[in-house]
Design a protein around this motif. Structure first.
Motif, PDB file in Angstrom:
ATOM      1  N   ALA A   1       0.741  -1.180  -0.016  1.00  0.00           N
ATOM      2  CA  ALA A   1      -0.062   0.010   0.158  1.00  0.00           C
ATOM      3  C   ALA A   1       0.965   1.418   0.094  1.00  0.00           C
ATOM      4  CB  ALA A   1      -1.090   0.159   1.326  1.00  0.00           C
ATOM      5  N   THR A   2       1.941   1.232   0.594  1.00  0.00           N
ATOM      6  CA  THR A   2       3.052   2.329   0.924  1.00  0.00           C
ATOM      7  C   THR A   2       3.613   2.689  -0.748  1.00  0.00           C
ATOM      8  OG1 THR A   2       3.169   1.899   3.224  1.00  0.00           O
ATOM      9  CG2 THR A   2       4.834   3.534   2.156  1.00  0.00           C
ATOM     10  N   ILE A   3       4.048   1.425  -1.270  1.00  0.00           N
ATOM     11  CA  ILE A   3       4.786   1.621  -2.466  1.00  0.00           C
ATOM     12  C   ILE A   3       3.571   2.174  -3.503  1.00  0.00           C
ATOM     13  CG2 ILE A   3       5.586   0.281  -4.391  1.00  0.00           C
ATOM     14  CD1 ILE A   3       6.648  -1.283  -2.286  1.00  0.00           C
ATOM     15  N   THR A   4       2.236   1.594  -3.596  1.00  0.00           N
ATOM     16  CA  THR A   4       1.306   1.996  -4.377  1.00  0.00           C
ATOM     17  C   THR A   4       1.068   3.540  -4.499  1.00  0.00           C
ATOM     18  OG1 THR A   4       0.226  -0.013  -4.452  1.00  0.00           O
ATOM     19  CG2 THR A   4      -1.068   1.658  -5.161  1.00  0.00           C
ATOM     20  N   SER A   5       0.862   3.849  -2.879  1.00  0.00           N
ATOM     21  CA  SER A   5       0.665   5.401  -2.827  1.00  0.00           C
ATOM     22  C   SER A   5       1.870   6.455  -3.397  1.00  0.00           C
ATOM     23  CB  SER A   5       0.612   5.517  -1.328  1.00  0.00           C
ATOM     24  OG  SER A   5       0.259   7.219  -0.948  1.00  0.00           O
ATOM     25  N   LEU A   6       3.106   5.862  -2.978  1.00  0.00           N
ATOM     26  CA  LEU A   6       4.203   6.608  -3.610  1.00  0.00           C
ATOM     27  C   LEU A   6       4.156   6.742  -5.053  1.00  0.00           C
ATOM     28  CD1 LEU A   6       7.011   5.273  -1.295  1.00  0.00           C
ATOM     29  CD2 LEU A   6       5.994   7.557  -1.185  1.00  0.00           C
ATOM     30  N   PHE A   7       3.936   5.586  -5.869  1.00  0.00           N
ATOM     31  CA  PHE A   7       3.862   5.284  -7.208  1.00  0.00           C
ATOM     32  C   PHE A   7       2.741   6.604  -7.547  1.00  0.00           C
ATOM     33  CE2 PHE A   7       2.163   3.382 -11.084  1.00  0.00           C
ATOM     34  CZ  PHE A   7       3.220   3.626 -11.868  1.00  0.00           C
ATOM     35  N   GLN A   8       1.542   6.357  -7.271  1.00  0.00           N
ATOM     36  CA  GLN A   8       0.504   7.339  -7.709  1.00  0.00           C
ATOM     37  C   GLN A   8       0.871   8.903  -7.127  1.00  0.00           C
ATOM     38  OE1 GLN A   8      -2.723   6.121  -5.379  1.00  0.00           O
ATOM     39  NE2 GLN A   8      -3.522   4.626  -6.725  1.00  0.00           N
TER      40      GLN A   8
ATOM     41  N   ARG B   1       4.199   9.734  -7.593  1.00  0.00           N
ATOM     42  CA  ARG B   1       5.176  10.059  -8.655  1.00  0.00           C
ATOM     43  C   ARG B   1       4.404  10.281  -9.868  1.00  0.00           C
ATOM     44  NH1 ARG B   1       9.929  12.159  -8.400  1.00  0.00           N
ATOM     45  NH2 ARG B   1      10.528  10.720  -6.521  1.00  0.00           N
ATOM     46  N   SER B   2       3.318   9.754 -10.451  1.00  0.00           N
ATOM     47  CA  SER B   2       2.628   9.624 -11.632  1.00  0.00           C
ATOM     48  C   SER B   2       2.133  11.358 -11.416  1.00  0.00           C
ATOM     49  CB  SER B   2       1.609   8.621 -11.694  1.00  0.00           C
ATOM     50  OG  SER B   2       2.323   7.521 -11.496  1.00  0.00           O
ATOM     51  N   ASN B   3       1.451  11.568 -10.419  1.00  0.00           N
ATOM     52  CA  ASN B   3       0.846  12.840 -10.347  1.00  0.00           C
ATOM     53  C   ASN B   3       1.860  14.012 -10.692  1.00  0.00           C
ATOM     54  OD1 ASN B   3      -1.898  11.570 -10.034  1.00  0.00           O
ATOM     55  ND2 ASN B   3      -1.419  11.873  -7.796  1.00  0.00           N
ATOM     56  N   ILE B   4       3.015  13.809 -10.023  1.00  0.00           N
ATOM     57  CA  ILE B   4       3.868  15.085 -10.325  1.00  0.00           C
ATOM     58  C   ILE B   4       4.426  15.005 -11.668  1.00  0.00           C
ATOM     59  CG2 ILE B   4       6.281  15.657  -9.489  1.00  0.00           C
ATOM     60  CD1 ILE B   4       5.799  14.478  -6.692  1.00  0.00           C
ATOM     61  N   ASN B   5       4.415  14.079 -12.317  1.00  0.00           N
ATOM     62  CA  ASN B   5       5.131  13.840 -13.694  1.00  0.00           C
ATOM     63  C   ASN B   5       3.903  14.414 -14.552  1.00  0.00           C
ATOM     64  OD1 ASN B   5       7.294  12.579 -13.049  1.00  0.00           O
ATOM     65  ND2 ASN B   5       6.939  10.475 -13.339  1.00  0.00           N
ATOM     66  N   ASN B   6       2.680  13.953 -14.403  1.00  0.00           N
ATOM     67  CA  ASN B   6       1.653  14.646 -15.323  1.00  0.00           C
ATOM     68  C   ASN B   6       1.466  15.948 -15.020  1.00  0.00           C
ATOM     69  OD1 ASN B   6       1.100  12.061 -16.183  1.00  0.00           O
ATOM     70  ND2 ASN B   6      -0.632  11.701 -14.331  1.00  0.00           N
ATOM     71  N   LYS B   7       1.668  16.491 -13.970  1.00  0.00           N
ATOM     72  CA  LYS B   7       1.674  18.125 -13.630  1.00  0.00           C
ATOM     73  C   LYS B   7       2.864  18.746 -14.469  1.00  0.00           C
ATOM     74  CE  LYS B   7      -0.932  18.276  -9.711  1.00  0.00           C
ATOM     75  NZ  LYS B   7      -1.363  18.655  -8.146  1.00  0.00           N
ATOM     76  N   SER B   8       3.954  18.216 -14.502  1.00  0.00           N
ATOM     77  CA  SER B   8       5.154  18.849 -14.868  1.00  0.00           C
ATOM     78  C   SER B   8       4.964  18.744 -16.643  1.00  0.00           C
ATOM     79  CB  SER B   8       6.538  18.017 -14.575  1.00  0.00           C
ATOM     80  OG  SER B   8       6.510  16.805 -15.064  1.00  0.00           O
ATOM     81  N   ASN B   9       4.512  17.665 -17.200  1.00  0.00           N
ATOM     82  CA  ASN B   9       4.376  17.505 -18.587  1.00  0.00           C
ATOM     83  C   ASN B   9       3.102  18.468 -19.273  1.00  0.00           C
ATOM     84  OD1 ASN B   9       6.655  16.083 -18.688  1.00  0.00           O
ATOM     85  ND2 ASN B   9       5.566  13.973 -18.323  1.00  0.00           N
ATOM     86  N   HIS B  10       2.291  18.450 -18.355  1.00  0.00           N
ATOM     87  CA  HIS B  10       0.982  19.274 -19.143  1.00  0.00           C
ATOM     88  C   HIS B  10       0.746  20.493 -18.228  1.00  0.00           C
ATOM     89  CE1 HIS B  10       0.409  15.681 -21.775  1.00  0.00           C
ATOM     90  NE2 HIS B  10       0.661  14.933 -20.563  1.00  0.00           N
ATOM     91  N   LYS B  11       1.037  21.594 -18.611  1.00  0.00           N
ATOM     92  CA  LYS B  11       0.838  22.906 -17.650  1.00  0.00           C
ATOM     93  C   LYS B  11      -0.848  22.959 -17.793  1.00  0.00           C
ATOM     94  CE  LYS B  11       5.316  24.604 -17.794  1.00  0.00           C
ATOM     95  NZ  LYS B  11       6.345  25.650 -18.333  1.00  0.00           N
TER      96      LYS B  11
END
Length: 424
Positions: free
Chosen positions: A296-303, A305-315
């Protein structure tokens, strides 16, 4: 008798002189006569422990004269002289430094030291093993296990069989190398059993220190030997084989111990097996819970990280922050609008709403931190830790709830349970 010059015992007869036997020393060539006293007296006076002291020729002559006197002429004075001379020679021998360093003195000390060891052995006792080698085979591991059962050290092992029987194979060599005394019996039915019974019945005569006996045979006739040994006050273990298991019965207490020949280990009782299974199940459950928590901890960290990447790529275009009215807004509508949380007050109201909805649907449900975070993420599309960091409310979601004046945490097992604080 020794040569008076070199004390060699290598000599030969060389005629007679003055009606006495003359001898010639083969070592140094010295000729000497046979002493005039008996051979036993010669041994006492001349052949001492290490040859450091010798009776002089004059004393020898005087002692010889005393010996040759008739009984009526032997006075107290002559006997006193003899006793005094012998005592002086004994004292000189015992107190001489050479004798204290001699092998005879060391042997004397060793005998004295052995007496306490023998006394201790008599006090502590030993164990003895009788094996019917025609009926039962014991490997080294089985033998060591039997020795561990005994309270006293296993010091004597005896194996009975017709060692000429080809079916025995090389078992006699193996047992002999392991310290067994091999007893041969003639060919015939139950010959080994009969010899074991005959020998075991009088075992205390040969081994008075024995306290325990292992009777190793599956033949039922050996029960007579077990009963006889019990009547003599000994602790008796009857060792039998059934399949691949040894059954060791303490005939005095009735306790049974089992040993697996294939696994070379003791077979535990049913109660012990049940306890071991329960421990394994409990350990496995704890391991599964730990791994689920880590997942569960790894899943939370993965999500996150995914949100951070999406925000940096799509302003996304800037828009005016909308503060939703949580009191009049359902969780479902907030999820549809994907409204962002602008501040701590809005976050607390949203969390209270989530807790209220969950308790309305399932009043008995205990809401954990991870469950609350998952529900928050479903609504906002962001991980709880990301929201906390964005609002600069702490390092993670759990620490924010601990420091919040709106919520309280309670440890439940390995997780925290979230509860709202009741307002006054």
């Amino acid at each position: 008798m020794k040569c008076p010059r070199c004390e060699s015992t290598s000599y030969r007869k060389n005629g007679r002189r003055n009606n006495k036997q003359n001898y010639l020393c083969k070592n140094c060539g010295k000729q000497f006569l046979e002493p005039g006293f008996s051979r036993s007296l010669e041994t006492d006076l001349f052949a001492n422990s290490n040859g450091h002291t010798k009776v002089s020729t004059a004393e020898t002559m005087e002692l010889s004269l005393v010996k040759n006197l008739p009984e009526e002429k032997i006075t107290e004075k002559s006997l006193g002289f003899f006793s005094l001379t012998l005592a002086e020679q004994l004292l000189q021998t015992i107190l001489s430094p050479g004798w204290l360093e001699s092998a005879a003195f060391r042997q004397f000390i060793e005998k004295i030291q052995q007496k306490p060891e023998i006394k201790y052995q008599l006090k502590t006792g030993i164990s003895l093993l009788l094996l019917d080698a025609e009926n039962l085979k014991l490997d080294i591991n089985s033998e060591l296990f039997l020795a561990s059962i005994c309270k006293y050290p296993l010091q004597f092992k005896m194996a009975f069989a017709n060692w000429k029987n080809p079916s025995i194979g090389k078992q006699d060599i193996e047992l002999y190398n392991r310290g067994y005394q091999l007893v041969h019996v003639p060919e015939g039915k139950d010959s080994a059993d009969a010899k074991m019974i005959a020998f075991g019945a009088c075992i205390l005569r040969s081994y008075p220190t024995v306290k325990e006996i292992l009777v190793c045979s599956s033949d039922g006739i050996l029960i007579h030997l077990c009963n006889e040994l019990q009547n003599q006050g000994l602790i008796v273990y009857w060792v039998r084989r059934q399949g691949q298991t040894l059954h060791i019965e303490n005939r005095n207490t009735g306790k049974l111990t089992h040993y697996s020949l294939t696994m070379a280990t003791e077979v535990p009782s049913l109660e012990k097996v049940v306890e071991q299974i329960q421990d394994l199940i409990k350990n496995e459950q704890d391991s599964i819970n730990t791994r689920l928590h880590s997942l569960a901890t790894i899943t939370s960290l993965f999500q996150e990280r995914s949100n951070i990447n999406n925000k940096s790529n799509h302003k996304q275009p800037e828009r005016e922050e909308i503060i939703p009215n949580i009191d009049n807004l359902s969780v479902q509508s907030l999820q549809e609008d994907s409204a962002e949380i602008p501040n701590e007050k809005t976050l607390d109201k949203l969390l209270l709403k989530i807790i209220q909805n969950i308790q309305t649907k399932s009043p008995q449900t205990k809401l954990s931190v991870s469950k609350l975070g998952s529900e928050l993420q479903k609504i906002t599309g962001e991980s709880p830790n990301s929201i906390i960091k964005k609002l600069k409310l702490g390092s993670n979601f759990t620490k924010y709830l601990e420091s919040s004046s709106t919520f309280t945490l309670k440890m439940n097992g390995k997780e925290y349970e979230v509860m709202p604080l009741l307002s006054e």
